[in-house]
Scaffold this motif. Structure first.
Motif, PDB file in Angstrom:
ATOM      1  N   LEU A 140      -3.038  -6.539  -5.398  1.00  0.00           N
ATOM      2  CA  LEU A 140      -1.237  -6.484  -5.257  1.00  0.00           C
ATOM      3  C   LEU A 140      -0.355  -7.255  -4.986  1.00  0.00           C
ATOM      4  O   LEU A 140       0.876  -7.229  -5.205  1.00  0.00           O
ATOM      5  N   LEU A 163      -1.139   1.402  -0.298  1.00  0.00           N
ATOM      6  CA  LEU A 163      -1.534   0.330  -0.667  1.00  0.00           C
ATOM      7  C   LEU A 163      -2.526   0.382  -0.734  1.00  0.00           C
ATOM      8  O   LEU A 163      -3.404  -1.237  -1.520  1.00  0.00           O
ATOM      9  N   ALA A 173      -3.545  -4.441   3.747  1.00  0.00           N
ATOM     10  CA  ALA A 173      -2.887  -4.361   2.517  1.00  0.00           C
ATOM     11  C   ALA A 173      -1.162  -4.681   3.516  1.00  0.00           C
ATOM     12  O   ALA A 173      -0.303  -5.138   2.972  1.00  0.00           O
TER      13      ALA A 173
END
Length: 189
Positions: A140, A163, A173
């Motif tokens: 991420l 995500l 996330a």
């Protein structure tokens, strides 16, 4: 416009001929003036084609409708619920797998495209797809560095689960999206 051309247009899941265009076709050809029964026969063939697509080519039918939203009469949620009642399965938006348009997966399920994310601009969606095409996202943090999203766009992607491929669950996330991104001063990319 011949019926074979209309059939090809119907089976192409990236295009959809709205009813207003049908009226334009008939107005420009003046077909209804010379043969008043022509419009009725054409529309019967049109609706038969739509019914055939919905019954026998459901993934293509629903993907094309979703890719042409907003149409003004049915929302995306209504179309998805109708498709699920007819036995179709949907896969959620994912930043590592979704294209801009909804696509049909190998198992005949429909992968929702980035276009269905409310608040995500077309330019940002294309930027994301271009960055992903150069190299897959590994984390991420790398995703946030390579794709410049506004805070609201990043929050939206985290909230809808787009995500989730980077973490255990949506909450992780969401927390990571809220964390400030620090540039690496010693190893700029």
């Amino acid at each position: 416009l011949e019926s074979q051309q209309v059939g090809r247009m119907l089976f192409d899941c990236s295009s959809y001929v709205p009813a207003i265009e049908i009226n334009t076709i008939f107005a420009s050809t003046k077909l209804t003036e010379s043969n008043p029964d022509a419009l009725r026969r054409f529309l019967k063939g049109w609706f038969d084609s739509v019914a055939y697509m919905k019954a026998h080519r459901a993934p293509e039918f629903y993907a094309s409708l979703l890719n042409n939203q907003p149409m003004g009469f049915y929302s995306s949620a209504t179309l998805i619920k109708d498709a699920q009642r007819h036995g179709l399965h949907f896969k959620p938006v994912c930043v590592t797998r979704s294209n801009w348009n909804c696509t049909i997966e190998a198992d005949d399920s429909i992968r929702l495209g980035l276009r269905v994310v409310r608040g995500l601009s077309h330019a940002t969606g294309l930027q994301l797809i271009t960055a992903r095409a150069t190299a897959p996202f590994k984390s991420l943090e790398e995703f946030k560095c390579r794709v410049r999203l506004s805070k609201e766009e990043a929050r939206t992607l985290a909230e809808i689960g787009a995500l989730n491929c980077f973490g255990e669950h949506r909450r992780a996330a969401m927390w990571e999206v809220e964390a400030e991104r620090h540039e690496n001063l010693f190893n700029p990319q």
